[in-house]
Design a protein around this motif. Structure first.
Motif, mmCIF file in Angstrom:
data_model
loop_
_atom_site.group_PDB
_atom_site.id
_atom_site.type_symbol
_atom_site.label_atom_id
_atom_site.label_comp_id
_atom_site.label_asym_id
_atom_site.label_seq_id
_atom_site.Cartn_x
_atom_site.Cartn_y
_atom_site.Cartn_z
ATOM 1 N N PHE A 265 -4.277 1.054 -2.046
ATOM 2 C CA PHE A 265 -3.813 -0.272 -2.433
ATOM 3 C C PHE A 265 -2.914 -0.170 -3.669
ATOM 4 C CE2 PHE A 265 -3.702 -4.653 -3.433
ATOM 5 C CZ PHE A 265 -3.962 -4.785 -4.795
ATOM 6 N N ARG B 174 -4.589 6.017 2.553
ATOM 7 C CA ARG B 174 -3.745 4.896 2.138
ATOM 8 C C ARG B 174 -4.393 4.196 0.933
ATOM 9 N NH1 ARG B 174 -0.788 1.359 6.696
ATOM 10 N NH2 ARG B 174 -0.247 3.510 7.215
ATOM 11 N N PHE C 2 0.861 -1.171 0.000
ATOM 12 C CA PHE C 2 0.000 0.000 0.000
ATOM 13 C C PHE C 2 0.902 1.228 0.000
ATOM 14 C CE2 PHE C 2 -4.210 -1.791 1.048
ATOM 15 C CZ PHE C 2 -3.840 -3.080 1.380
#
Length: 120
Positions: A47, A45, A37
C-alpha cells in the motif's frame, strides 16, 4: 466497464520527483475512494496511498510518509501521486486501484501498472 489507465512512470535519479496519473472511466469517479499500490520484484504488493471519494480524507504508507502526496481531480476523473525525494527503494511497478467504497480503500478494480525506476 471500469478502466484505469496509469501514466507518468519512468526513470529518475535519486532525490528527483515524478507525478503519476490514473485516469478512470466507466463509473461515477467521485463516489469511490482511490489508491496507489506498488510491487517491487520478488516482493508483495505494498500500500502506498489512499484518498476518499470527495478528496477530503487521505493517508499514505509509512515508507513514503512526508515524500508522497495523493490527490484527485473529480472533474477530470483522475487521481495523482506526487512523488518527491525519490529513493532507489521506491523502484517498483505502481498500480492504481478503485475502491468499492467511498472512504475505505477496498480495491475492486486495478490499472495495468506503470514502472518507476529510481537510480542511485
Amino acid at each position: 466497464q471500469v478502466q484505469l489507465l496509469e501514466s507518468g512512470g519512468g526513470l529518475v535519479q535519486a532525490g528527483g520527483s515524478l507525478r503519476l496519473s490514473c485516469a478512470a472511466s466507466g463509473r461515477t469517479f467521485s463516489s469511490y475512494a482511490m489508491g496507489w499500490f506498488r510491487q517491487a520484484p520478488g516482493k508483495e504488493r505494498e500500500f502506498v496511498a489512499r484518498i476518499s471519494g470527495s478528496g477530503g480524507n487521505t493517508n499514505v504508507g509509512e515508507s513514503v510518509k512526508g515524500r508522497f502526496t495523493i490527490s484527485r481531480d473529480n472533474a477530470k476523473n483522475t487521481v495523482y501521486l506526487q512523488m518527491n525525494s525519490l529513493k532507489p527503494e521506491d523502484t517498483a511497478v505502481y498500480y492504481c486501484a478503485m475502491s468499492s467504497r467511498a472512504v475505505v480503500l477496498v480495491p475492486a478494480y486495478w490499472g495495468q501498472g506503470t514502472q518507476v525506476t529510481v537510480s542511485s
